[in-house]
Design a protein around this motif. Structure first.
Motif, PDB file in Angstrom:
ATOM      1  N   VAL A 385      -0.198  13.581  27.351  1.00  0.00           N
ATOM      2  CA  VAL A 385      -0.371  14.385  28.565  1.00  0.00           C
ATOM      3  C   VAL A 385      -1.148  15.651  28.247  1.00  0.00           C
ATOM      4  O   VAL A 385      -2.134  15.987  28.920  1.00  0.00           O
ATOM      5  CB  VAL A 385       0.997  14.736  29.183  1.00  0.00           C
ATOM      6  N   TRP A 386      -0.709  16.383  27.188  1.00  0.00           N
ATOM      7  CA  TRP A 386      -1.408  17.628  26.847  1.00  0.00           C
ATOM      8  C   TRP A 386      -2.865  17.348  26.493  1.00  0.00           C
ATOM      9  O   TRP A 386      -3.766  18.100  26.897  1.00  0.00           O
ATOM     10  CB  TRP A 386      -0.723  18.326  25.670  1.00  0.00           C
ATOM     11  N   THR A 387      -3.096  16.269  25.744  1.00  0.00           N
ATOM     12  CA  THR A 387      -4.471  15.930  25.357  1.00  0.00           C
ATOM     13  C   THR A 387      -5.325  15.648  26.587  1.00  0.00           C
ATOM     14  O   THR A 387      -6.473  16.107  26.687  1.00  0.00           O
ATOM     15  CB  THR A 387      -4.477  14.712  24.419  1.00  0.00           C
ATOM     16  N   ASN A 388      -4.781  14.904  27.529  1.00  0.00           N
ATOM     17  CA  ASN A 388      -5.533  14.565  28.732  1.00  0.00           C
ATOM     18  C   ASN A 388      -5.846  15.812  29.552  1.00  0.00           C
ATOM     19  O   ASN A 388      -6.980  16.025  29.995  1.00  0.00           O
ATOM     20  CB  ASN A 388      -4.732  13.567  29.580  1.00  0.00           C
ATOM     21  N   LEU A 389      -4.841  16.685  29.734  1.00  0.00           N
ATOM     22  CA  LEU A 389      -5.042  17.874  30.556  1.00  0.00           C
ATOM     23  C   LEU A 389      -5.996  18.858  29.891  1.00  0.00           C
ATOM     24  O   LEU A 389      -6.869  19.443  30.551  1.00  0.00           O
ATOM     25  CB  LEU A 389      -3.697  18.540  30.847  1.00  0.00           C
ATOM     26  N   VAL A 390      -5.846  19.060  28.580  1.00  0.00           N
ATOM     27  CA  VAL A 390      -6.724  19.998  27.875  1.00  0.00           C
ATOM     28  C   VAL A 390      -8.149  19.457  27.814  1.00  0.00           C
ATOM     29  O   VAL A 390      -9.118  20.201  28.009  1.00  0.00           O
ATOM     30  CB  VAL A 390      -6.176  20.277  26.457  1.00  0.00           C
ATOM     31  N   LEU A 451      -4.916  10.768  34.676  1.00  0.00           N
ATOM     32  CA  LEU A 451      -3.950  11.642  35.330  1.00  0.00           C
ATOM     33  C   LEU A 451      -2.780  10.846  35.901  1.00  0.00           C
ATOM     34  O   LEU A 451      -1.653  11.335  35.944  1.00  0.00           O
ATOM     35  CB  LEU A 451      -4.633  12.442  36.433  1.00  0.00           C
ATOM     36  N   HIS A 452      -3.043   9.635  36.331  1.00  0.00           N
ATOM     37  CA  HIS A 452      -1.960   8.797  36.855  1.00  0.00           C
ATOM     38  C   HIS A 452      -0.949   8.493  35.748  1.00  0.00           C
ATOM     39  O   HIS A 452       0.268   8.583  35.960  1.00  0.00           O
ATOM     40  CB  HIS A 452      -2.529   7.503  37.427  1.00  0.00           C
ATOM     41  N   LEU A 453      -1.439   8.128  34.546  1.00  0.00           N
ATOM     42  CA  LEU A 453      -0.541   7.857  33.436  1.00  0.00           C
ATOM     43  C   LEU A 453       0.196   9.129  33.020  1.00  0.00           C
ATOM     44  O   LEU A 453       1.387   9.087  32.702  1.00  0.00           O
ATOM     45  CB  LEU A 453      -1.327   7.288  32.259  1.00  0.00           C
ATOM     46  N   SER A 454      -0.505  10.256  33.021  1.00  0.00           N
ATOM     47  CA  SER A 454       0.157  11.535  32.702  1.00  0.00           C
ATOM     48  C   SER A 454       1.271  11.809  33.703  1.00  0.00           C
ATOM     49  O   SER A 454       2.360  12.262  33.339  1.00  0.00           O
ATOM     50  CB  SER A 454      -0.862  12.675  32.716  1.00  0.00           C
ATOM     51  N   TYR A 455       0.994  11.540  34.965  1.00  0.00           N
ATOM     52  CA  TYR A 455       1.984  11.761  36.021  1.00  0.00           C
ATOM     53  C   TYR A 455       3.220  10.895  35.788  1.00  0.00           C
ATOM     54  O   TYR A 455       4.363  11.361  35.911  1.00  0.00           O
ATOM     55  CB  TYR A 455       1.350  11.450  37.379  1.00  0.00           C
ATOM     56  N   ARG A 456       2.995   9.641  35.415  1.00  0.00           N
ATOM     57  CA  ARG A 456       4.132   8.741  35.182  1.00  0.00           C
ATOM     58  C   ARG A 456       4.934   9.155  33.952  1.00  0.00           C
ATOM     59  O   ARG A 456       6.167   9.084  33.947  1.00  0.00           O
ATOM     60  CB  ARG A 456       3.628   7.304  35.023  1.00  0.00           C
ATOM     61  N   SER A 465       7.981  17.033  36.820  1.00  0.00           N
ATOM     62  CA  SER A 465       6.989  16.989  37.892  1.00  0.00           C
ATOM     63  C   SER A 465       5.656  17.484  37.348  1.00  0.00           C
ATOM     64  O   SER A 465       5.605  18.269  36.394  1.00  0.00           O
ATOM     65  CB  SER A 465       7.426  17.856  39.077  1.00  0.00           C
ATOM     66  N   LEU A 466       4.589  16.995  37.952  1.00  0.00           N
ATOM     67  CA  LEU A 466       3.229  17.400  37.585  1.00  0.00           C
ATOM     68  C   LEU A 466       2.468  17.681  38.871  1.00  0.00           C
ATOM     69  O   LEU A 466       2.333  16.796  39.728  1.00  0.00           O
ATOM     70  CB  LEU A 466       2.541  16.291  36.782  1.00  0.00           C
ATOM     71  N   THR A 467       2.015  18.915  39.040  1.00  0.00           N
ATOM     72  CA  THR A 467       1.280  19.309  40.243  1.00  0.00           C
ATOM     73  C   THR A 467      -0.013  19.991  39.835  1.00  0.00           C
ATOM     74  O   THR A 467      -0.168  20.452  38.697  1.00  0.00           O
ATOM     75  CB  THR A 467       2.108  20.256  41.126  1.00  0.00           C
TER      76      THR A 467
END
Length: 510
Positions: A385-390, A451-456, A465-467
């Motif tokens: 998740v952190w890798t995807n967002l960063v 982002l969908h996988l990060s959300y899950r 939660s992820l917003t």
């Protein structure tokens, strides 16, 4: 090509033979034939392309279709649809329903989006029947049996795509990890190799200068040089370095040493100036050494400085390599239990190490509350998740901007914010960014599942939660995760806007 040869009774019979239409009444079949758009495709002819607006639902009557997607410049085959039993059976190894071979295009129609892949005919004669968007929705309301077949296939396709995306994300994460590690290891590894190569001849030079100095110096002169080298050992590193002043000092020392008759004046000049010292300092410490012994003293001092410089490089490179290996191990969570207690800031910092090359030119700002409680969960998945967002933030800033990482306690929840100063997410896209297959990137640049996988991972695996909140020049991804021992899920605050600025404590650059 025209599909006139499969109209009328022949088309009615072909449609009725399909699982999706097998339960229709005669009246429903007659209506279906009246709204059908038959089409025969030549081998390789494209039915629809990735990124095109989805406007039709397609049913395969004969032949085959190959569904592909360009990911990072490389075309990948996602699946194949075939009316031949042997070919269809070969595609069923991942649990693909038999009905899934006979229709395609329903997902983007239901989500009012674009086609998420490219479909082309496979074989000399492929026949499809198309239904426009309005007809497709009328079909679902008129023919209730259609939905009973379509929905399980739709669920399988979404799950299959997520599995493929997760595998792809794992491979990409390993690739990013390997590339980042190789990039970061290059400098310390090169320093170790260079120091090891130069150490043997440097030791030979030190032995030679020691013999020459011992033969030329008196006991009092040896005491002077011993006192000088002892003082060098205790010198702290220079607080600031002025490259121009250092170059001038190096040149001045080298010129003086050359006039004194030393064999390697440049080595002495660089060794003394690197310590932030000048010629005047050296003159003072060498008082008491006679003219006859000065050249051997300077040669021996230069050899000592060379050895110490090589040793310092090795001392610095070793811990740096250990740090990188430790960060890589922690990032991947090798040889650890799947679920564990951990500090979320460790994962954030390891992600920054792994993505250092991608973050070159970007200012990193950290705002971590001290003494944050630990979390219980799956740190390796959160690292994805952190890798995807960063990585998304870095791409949005195109190599220049400010990346801000915040972590704070909020009741029983940990709140992590990843903010960037990029162009922002378009307002019309913001409500959909966590949907499967939705992407704002150009065709071939993304799968629409990151982002969908990060959300899950955040919501289903960690009960958080992820917003997203965004405006031009400021985008914030806000993750809420329950602390270790908490039995409550961390939902976003009631009534929180989906976009717009978000309040946060002041940050500090570290």
């Amino acid at each position: 090509m025209s599909g006139a040869g499969i109209e009328g009774a022949g088309l009615r019979s072909a449609l009725h033979g399909l699982e999706i239409f097998a339960g229709l009444t005669g009246e429903q079949l007659d209506w279906l034939v009246s709204v059908s758009e038959p089409r025969v495709l030549a081998d390789g002819e494209v039915l629809f392309r990735d990124g095109e607006e989805a406007d039709r639902f397609h049913v395969l009557l004969s032949g085959g279709l190959v569904v592909t997607k360009v990911v990072d410049g490389r075309e990948e085959v996602l699946t194949r649809h075939s009316t031949e039993e042997e070919s269809a059976a070969a595609e069923d190894h991942d649990g693909k329903p038999s009905a899934a071979h006979r229709f395609t295009g329903e997902l983007p129609l239901l989500t009012e989006g674009s086609y998420v892949a490219t479909a082309a005919a496979s074989g000399p004669s492929t026949t499809v029947v198309a239904y426009t968007r309005p007809v497709f929705f009328e079909m679902l309301s008129r023919c209730h049996g259609v939905a009973a077949v379509l929905l399980p296939v739709l669920a399988w396709r979404i799950k299959s795509s997520e599995v493929q995306a997760r595998k792809r994300a794992t491979v990409e994460a390993l690739g990013t990890l390997a590339a980042g590690l190789a990039h970061e290891l290059n400098n310390p590894a090169a320093a170790v190799a260079r120091a090891a190569q130069e150490l043997a001849p440097a030791l030979d030079r030190l032995t030679g200068t020691a013999h020459a100095w011992g033969a030329a110096a008196t006991g009092a002169e040896r005491t002077v040089l011993d006192r000088l080298t002892g003082e060098l050992d205790e010198l702290p590193p220079p607080v600031t370095t002025d490259p121009l002043a250092q170059a001038d000092a190096e040149e001045e020392i080298a010129d003086w040493a050359e006039q004194a008759g030393t064999e390697r004046p440049g080595l002495l000049g660089s060794g003394i100036s690197d310590l932030g010292l000048e010629l005047g300092w050296l003159h003072e410490r060498l008082e008491g050494i006679g003219e006859q012994a000065l050249a051997p003293a300077l040669d021996h001092l230069a050899a000592l400085l060379e050895i110490r410089s090589l040793a310092a490089e090795l001392r610095a490179a070793g811990p740096r390599i250990s740090q990188l290996v430790s960060a890589t191990r922690d990032y991947a969570n090798l040889d650890r239990a799947p679920e564990q207690q951990f500090k979320v800031t460790d994962g954030l910092e390891n992600t920054l190490v792994v993505l250092r090359a991608k973050l070159a030119g970007i200012t990193i700002v950290r705002a971590y509350e001290p003494d944050l409680p630990e979390l219980t969960g799956y740190p390796s998945e959160l690292n994805q998740v952190w890798t995807n967002l960063v990585a998304n933030a870095a791409e949005a800033m195109e190599g220049a901007g400010v990346l801000t990482l915040r972590a704070r306690a909020e009741g029983v929840c940990m709140v992590v914010e990843i903010a960037d100063t990029g162009s922002g997410i378009p307002e019309e896209s913001l409500p959909r960014i966590f949907e499967p297959f939705y992407t704002t990137k150009d065709v071939g640049k993304g799968t629409g599942l990151g982002l969908h996988l990060s959300y899950r991972i955040v919501t289903q695996r960690h009960h958080g939660s992820l917003t997203a909140r965004s405006r031009p020049g400021e985008t914030r991804m806000v993750v809420r995760l329950p602390f270790a021992g908490s039995t409550r899920a961390c939902a976003p605050p009631a009534g929180a806007p989906a976009d717009g600025p978000a309040g946060a404590p002041p940050a500090s650059t570290r």
